[in-house]
Design a protein around this motif. Structure first.
Motif, short mmCIF file in Angstrom:
data_model
loop_
_atom_site.label_atom_id
_atom_site.label_comp_id
_atom_site.label_asym_id
_atom_site.label_seq_id
_atom_site.Cartn_x
_atom_site.Cartn_y
_atom_site.Cartn_z
N ALA A 1 0.84 -1.20 0.00
CA ALA A 1 0.00 0.00 0.00
C ALA A 1 0.88 1.25 0.00
O ALA A 1 0.58 2.23 -0.70
N TYR A 2 1.97 1.22 0.75
CA TYR A 2 2.89 2.36 0.78
C TYR A 2 3.55 2.54 -0.58
O TYR A 2 3.67 3.66 -1.07
N MET A 3 3.96 1.44 -1.21
CA MET A 3 4.58 1.55 -2.53
C MET A 3 3.60 2.11 -3.55
O MET A 3 3.97 2.93 -4.40
N ASP A 4 2.34 1.70 -3.48
CA ASP A 4 1.33 2.25 -4.38
C ASP A 4 1.13 3.75 -4.12
O ASP A 4 0.92 4.52 -5.05
N ALA A 5 1.17 4.14 -2.84
CA ALA A 5 0.97 5.54 -2.50
C ALA A 5 2.09 6.42 -3.02
O ALA A 5 1.84 7.53 -3.50
N ILE A 6 3.33 5.94 -2.96
CA ILE A 6 4.43 6.79 -3.41
C ILE A 6 4.65 6.73 -4.91
O ILE A 6 5.49 7.44 -5.44
N LYS A 7 3.88 5.91 -5.61
CA LYS A 7 3.94 5.91 -7.07
C LYS A 7 3.02 6.98 -7.66
O LYS A 7 2.93 7.11 -8.87
N GLN A 8 2.36 7.74 -6.81
CA GLN A 8 1.48 8.82 -7.25
C GLN A 8 2.29 9.87 -8.00
O GLN A 8 3.48 10.02 -7.76
N PRO A 9 1.66 10.63 -8.89
CA PRO A 9 2.40 11.63 -9.68
C PRO A 9 3.15 12.67 -8.84
O PRO A 9 4.20 13.12 -9.24
N MET A 10 2.64 13.02 -7.67
CA MET A 10 3.35 14.04 -6.89
C MET A 10 4.67 13.53 -6.34
O MET A 10 5.50 14.29 -5.90
N PHE A 11 4.88 12.21 -6.37
CA PHE A 11 6.13 11.63 -5.92
C PHE A 11 7.02 11.25 -7.10
O PHE A 11 7.97 10.51 -6.94
N GLY B 1 9.34 12.48 -8.78
CA GLY B 1 10.77 12.74 -8.75
C GLY B 1 11.45 12.02 -7.62
O GLY B 1 12.67 12.08 -7.48
N GLY B 2 10.71 11.32 -6.80
CA GLY B 2 11.28 10.71 -5.61
C GLY B 2 11.51 9.23 -5.75
O GLY B 2 11.84 8.72 -6.83
N ILE B 3 11.31 8.53 -4.68
CA ILE B 3 11.63 7.11 -4.63
C ILE B 3 10.74 6.29 -5.55
O ILE B 3 11.15 5.26 -6.05
N GLY B 4 9.52 6.76 -5.80
CA GLY B 4 8.64 6.03 -6.70
C GLY B 4 9.25 5.90 -8.09
O GLY B 4 9.20 4.84 -8.71
N ILE C 1 12.20 3.42 -7.97
CA ILE C 1 11.72 2.04 -7.92
C ILE C 1 11.30 1.58 -9.32
O ILE C 1 11.62 0.47 -9.75
N GLU C 2 10.59 2.44 -10.03
CA GLU C 2 10.17 2.09 -11.39
C GLU C 2 11.38 1.87 -12.29
O GLU C 2 11.40 0.94 -13.09
N ASN C 3 12.41 2.73 -12.17
CA ASN C 3 13.61 2.59 -12.98
C ASN C 3 14.34 1.28 -12.66
O ASN C 3 14.80 0.58 -13.56
N GLU C 4 14.45 0.96 -11.37
CA GLU C 4 15.12 -0.28 -10.97
C GLU C 4 14.35 -1.49 -11.47
O GLU C 4 14.96 -2.46 -11.94
N LYS C 5 13.03 -1.44 -11.41
CA LYS C 5 12.21 -2.56 -11.89
C LYS C 5 12.38 -2.72 -13.40
O LYS C 5 12.50 -3.84 -13.90
N ALA C 6 12.42 -1.61 -14.12
CA ALA C 6 12.59 -1.68 -15.57
C ALA C 6 13.96 -2.28 -15.91
O ALA C 6 14.08 -3.09 -16.84
#
Length: 116
Positions: A77-87, A89-92, A95-100
């Motif tokens: 739930a926390y990971m989904d919350a920080i994947k929001q557009p306002m985040f 530039g941050g850790i979200g 995380i997406e770059n590392e997963k890719a």
């Protein structure tokens, strides 16, 4: 001589809660009200993400070695919350770059294995 009647009771929040019903982009008051609304919504999302982060920390501390099984729903739930557009530039975004990168590496490894 100027004379005017002062209100008996003043509500200091009355002005802050008042908005004009206007959708005109040329109306500066409507634009400002929309900005304030966007900021409020963003802060609600940020604060809920912060609460989830604190819940993940507390779960990790409380569960000890069992944290992967017990804390996974909260962490997701926390990971989904920080994947929001306002985040974005941050850790979200990190995380997406590392997963890719992992997915690309796994696909390259699978292609190399199937080629032999």
């Amino acid at each position: 001589r100027l004379s005017f009647a002062m209100p008996l009771k003043s509500d200091p929040q009355a002005g802050a809660n008042f908005t004009f019903p206007s959708n005109d982009p040329n109306d500066p008051l409507a634009v400002q009200n929309q900005r304030e609304s966007n900021v409020r919504e963003t802060w609600v999302k940020v604060m809920s993400a912060r609460e989830l982060r604190d819940a993940v920390r507390e779960c990790y501390r409380k569960e000890g070695v069992n944290f992967p099984e017990k804390c996974k729903p909260i962490a997701m739930a926390y990971m989904d919350a920080i994947k929001q557009p306002m985040f974005s530039g941050g850790i979200g975004k990190q995380i997406e770059n590392e997963k890719a990168k992992r997915d690309a590496h796994a696909a390259a490894a699978a292609a190399a294995d199937s080629g032999h």
